[in-house]
Design a protein around this motif. Structure first.
Motif, PDB file in Angstrom:
ATOM      1  N   VAL A 147       1.557   0.539  14.377  1.00 44.91           N
ATOM      2  CA  VAL A 147       1.861   1.417  13.249  1.00 44.91           C
ATOM      3  C   VAL A 147       1.154   0.893  12.005  1.00 44.91           C
ATOM      4  CG1 VAL A 147       3.692   2.343  11.790  1.00 44.91           C
ATOM      5  CG2 VAL A 147       4.085   2.053  14.244  1.00 44.91           C
ATOM      6  N   LEU A 148       0.224   1.681  11.476  1.00 44.78           N
ATOM      7  CA  LEU A 148      -0.564   1.237  10.326  1.00 44.78           C
ATOM      8  C   LEU A 148       0.281   1.203   9.060  1.00 44.78           C
ATOM      9  CD1 LEU A 148      -3.311   0.450   9.151  1.00 44.78           C
ATOM     10  CD2 LEU A 148      -3.772   2.896   8.827  1.00 44.78           C
ATOM     11  N   HIS A 149       0.961   2.328   8.767  1.00 51.56           N
ATOM     12  CA  HIS A 149       1.835   2.445   7.595  1.00 51.56           C
ATOM     13  C   HIS A 149       3.135   3.126   8.016  1.00 51.56           C
ATOM     14  CE1 HIS A 149      -2.045   2.425   5.076  1.00 51.56           C
ATOM     15  NE2 HIS A 149      -1.350   1.399   4.612  1.00 51.56           N
ATOM     16  N   LEU A 150       4.142   3.014   7.176  1.00 51.63           N
ATOM     17  CA  LEU A 150       5.423   3.644   7.466  1.00 51.63           C
ATOM     18  C   LEU A 150       5.279   5.149   7.645  1.00 51.63           C
ATOM     19  CD1 LEU A 150       8.507   3.475   7.775  1.00 51.63           C
ATOM     20  CD2 LEU A 150       8.670   3.586   5.269  1.00 51.63           C
ATOM     21  N   ASP A 151       4.403   5.792   6.869  1.00 52.67           N
ATOM     22  CA  ASP A 151       4.287   7.252   6.973  1.00 52.67           C
ATOM     23  C   ASP A 151       3.625   7.707   8.268  1.00 52.67           C
ATOM     24  OD1 ASP A 151       1.595   6.727   6.427  1.00 52.67           O
ATOM     25  OD2 ASP A 151       1.605   7.714   4.479  1.00 52.67           O
ATOM     26  N   ARG A 155       0.102  -3.660   6.574  1.00 49.27           N
ATOM     27  CA  ARG A 155      -0.556  -3.511   5.275  1.00 49.27           C
ATOM     28  C   ARG A 155       0.305  -3.885   4.069  1.00 49.27           C
ATOM     29  NH1 ARG A 155      -5.557  -1.179   5.509  1.00 49.27           N
ATOM     30  NH2 ARG A 155      -6.358  -1.550   7.589  1.00 49.27           N
ATOM     31  N   SER A 156       1.594  -4.041   4.256  1.00 46.08           N
ATOM     32  CA  SER A 156       2.479  -4.401   3.145  1.00 46.08           C
ATOM     33  C   SER A 156       3.389  -5.529   3.605  1.00 46.08           C
ATOM     34  CB  SER A 156       3.313  -3.190   2.701  1.00 46.08           C
ATOM     35  OG  SER A 156       2.472  -2.124   2.276  1.00 46.08           O
ATOM     36  N   ASP A 157       3.597  -6.508   2.722  1.00 41.91           N
ATOM     37  CA  ASP A 157       4.373  -7.668   3.126  1.00 41.91           C
ATOM     38  C   ASP A 157       5.759  -7.663   2.488  1.00 41.91           C
ATOM     39  OD1 ASP A 157       3.904  -8.532   0.483  1.00 41.91           O
ATOM     40  OD2 ASP A 157       2.230  -9.816   1.074  1.00 41.91           O
ATOM     41  N   PRO A 158       6.658  -8.553   2.951  1.00 43.54           N
ATOM     42  CA  PRO A 158       8.015  -8.586   2.384  1.00 43.54           C
ATOM     43  C   PRO A 158       8.027  -8.830   0.882  1.00 43.54           C
ATOM     44  CG  PRO A 158       7.932  -9.834   4.437  1.00 43.54           C
ATOM     45  CD  PRO A 158       6.514  -9.480   4.090  1.00 43.54           C
ATOM     46  N   GLU A 159       7.056  -9.585   0.397  1.00 45.30           N
ATOM     47  CA  GLU A 159       7.001  -9.863  -1.038  1.00 45.30           C
ATOM     48  C   GLU A 159       6.677  -8.604  -1.828  1.00 45.30           C
ATOM     49  OE1 GLU A 159       6.674 -13.407   1.307  1.00 45.30           O
ATOM     50  OE2 GLU A 159       5.423 -11.602   1.332  1.00 45.30           O
ATOM     51  N   GLU A 210       0.835  -1.194   0.000  1.00 47.01           N
ATOM     52  CA  GLU A 210       0.000   0.000   0.000  1.00 47.01           C
ATOM     53  C   GLU A 210       0.875   1.252   0.000  1.00 47.01           C
ATOM     54  OE1 GLU A 210      -3.798  -2.072   2.285  1.00 47.01           O
ATOM     55  OE2 GLU A 210      -2.976  -0.203   3.077  1.00 47.01           O
ATOM     56  N   GLY A 211       0.346   2.325  -0.613  1.00 49.56           N
ATOM     57  CA  GLY A 211       1.130   3.525  -0.812  1.00 49.56           C
ATOM     58  C   GLY A 211       1.576   4.221   0.452  1.00 49.56           C
ATOM     59  N   GLY A 212       0.859   4.041   1.548  1.00 54.28           N
ATOM     60  CA  GLY A 212       1.287   4.631   2.807  1.00 54.28           C
ATOM     61  C   GLY A 212       2.591   4.052   3.315  1.00 54.28           C
ATOM     62  N   ASP A 213       2.973   2.892   2.767  1.00 54.94           N
ATOM     63  CA  ASP A 213       4.225   2.248   3.149  1.00 54.94           C
ATOM     64  C   ASP A 213       5.364   2.554   2.177  1.00 54.94           C
ATOM     65  OD1 ASP A 213       3.805   0.814   5.589  1.00 54.94           O
ATOM     66  OD2 ASP A 213       2.521  -0.588   4.506  1.00 54.94           O
ATOM     67  N   VAL A 214       5.119   3.359   1.152  1.00 54.75           N
ATOM     68  CA  VAL A 214       6.132   3.626   0.126  1.00 54.75           C
ATOM     69  C   VAL A 214       6.529   5.100   0.185  1.00 54.75           C
ATOM     70  CG1 VAL A 214       6.677   3.581  -2.335  1.00 54.75           C
ATOM     71  CG2 VAL A 214       5.220   1.791  -1.332  1.00 54.75           C
ATOM     72  N   ILE A 215       7.793   5.355   0.488  1.00 56.47           N
ATOM     73  CA  ILE A 215       8.305   6.719   0.580  1.00 56.47           C
ATOM     74  C   ILE A 215       9.478   6.858  -0.377  1.00 56.47           C
ATOM     75  CG2 ILE A 215       9.456   8.401   2.084  1.00 56.47           C
ATOM     76  CD1 ILE A 215       7.788   7.306   4.393  1.00 56.47           C
ATOM     77  N   VAL A 216       9.305   7.703  -1.401  1.00 53.85           N
ATOM     78  CA  VAL A 216      10.352   7.958  -2.388  1.00 53.85           C
ATOM     79  C   VAL A 216      11.182   9.137  -1.892  1.00 53.85           C
ATOM     80  CG1 VAL A 216      10.857   8.494  -4.798  1.00 53.85           C
ATOM     81  CG2 VAL A 216       8.852   7.103  -4.219  1.00 53.85           C
ATOM     82  N   ALA A 217      12.476   8.911  -1.710  1.00 50.51           N
ATOM     83  CA  ALA A 217      13.349   9.929  -1.124  1.00 50.51           C
ATOM     84  C   ALA A 217      14.625  10.036  -1.949  1.00 50.51           C
ATOM     85  CB  ALA A 217      13.674   9.586   0.326  1.00 50.51           C
TER      86      ALA A 217
END
Length: 292
Positions: free
Chosen positions: A187-191, A154-158, A136-143
């Motif tokens: 923690v729901l998502h990384l963000d 909400r997001s798995d290792p795969e 899920e996008g809440g777990d994806v941070i482009v830096a």
């Protein structure tokens, strides 16, 4: 023609999808609880009303457009979808590629349909996370050269491995496990625990992360938040420019917002209580399509 383009979290925001309030919880029987924090919030306060959600988004949209941002609202998704307040999760842009996410909750799997018409008006590659994975996008941070990928509720290792396969020749992809409820965190998502900012800082709740990559430790000056501040989504800000961001106007976020100002940021504080009660604040409530 408009183009997808996201290189980081804070270049000037040009085009963004904002959450939709109209149609919120059309069928209460289909509503799913987000996590344990959400369950406790609902037990104390109940669900917000559609009118409350719409009013907050109206204020938010005015602020974004006043800063020169073009705001797009999703179309109403199929009736299986009961909550379109957090479009960040259903897709994300990496570089010039739009990625359709793979949702954990069944009630959100068709939410992307609300963006079909809008996405068709942008140019750029399109990619979908394969079935059988969750990302899920809440777990994806482009830096910049790094992509941080939360691995947890909400997001798995795969899902993280998929991003490494697709983008690893251009970016360094860092899986970041978040701490589970069994370790006293939720923690729901990384963000909800980490957010890089445009002047070299990062908002971070270290106790919510099981492993912290070296790129997080060494590339940013941390502004650490407490557990209560993290629970109030003080990390979940939206950058409009490197030195300009939108943050929640809430007593539990006041210290963090003051620290941001002291670090050189212009902080626009907006009331935002209905949407956070469903699990997300300003980053969650937006899906940037183009920056720069």
């Amino acid at each position: 023609m408009r183009h997808f383009h996201i290189a980081d979290e804070f270049a000037p925001l040009r085009h963004v999808v904002m959450g939709r309030g109209a149609g919120y919880h059309r069928d209460g029987a289909r509503v799913e609880v987000v996590n344990e924090t959400h369950r406790h919030t609902l037990a104390r306060h109940g669900h917000p009303t559609e009118a409350q959600v719409v009013a907050e988004f109206t204020t938010f949209r005015t602020a974004l457009e006043g800063s020169g941002v073009t705001v797009h609202i999703p179309d109403l998704a199929p009736e299986t979808v009961q909550d379109q307040t957090c479009p960040r999760d259903i897709g994300f842009v990496i570089g010039d590629t739009f990625v359709t996410a793979a949702m954990r909750n069944a009630s959100r799997t068709e939410e992307i349909r609300g963006l079909d018409r809008l996405l068709a008006s942008f140019t750029g590659p399109r990619l979908s996370v394969p079935g059988g994975l969750t990302l899920e996008g809440g777990d994806v941070i482009v830096a910049g050269p790094d992509i941080f990928v939360g691995v947890g509720q909400r997001s798995d290792p795969e899902g993280a491995a998929f991003l490494r396969r697709e983008f690893g020749d251009i970016y360094s992809v860092h899986p970041v496990p978040t701490r589970p409820l069994s370790q006293g965190e939720d923690v729901l998502h990384l963000d909800c625990a980490f957010q890089p900012l445009g002047l070299g800082h990062a908002l971070i709740y270290p106790a919510g992360l099981d492993t912290i990559p070296a790129a997080m430790r060494h590339h940013y000056d941390w502004i650490e938040v407490t557990r209560d501040e993290a629970a109030a989504l003080s990390t979940n800000v939206l950058s409009l420019a490197p030195d300009h961001l939108v943050a929640r106007d809430h007593p539990a976020c006041a210290r963090v917002n003051a620290a941001l100002r002291a670090a050189g940021y212009r902080v626009d504080e907006l009331p935002f209580n209905a949407v956070p009660s469903t699990g997300g604040a300003f980053r969650c409530a937006t899906l940037p399509l183009a920056r720069g």
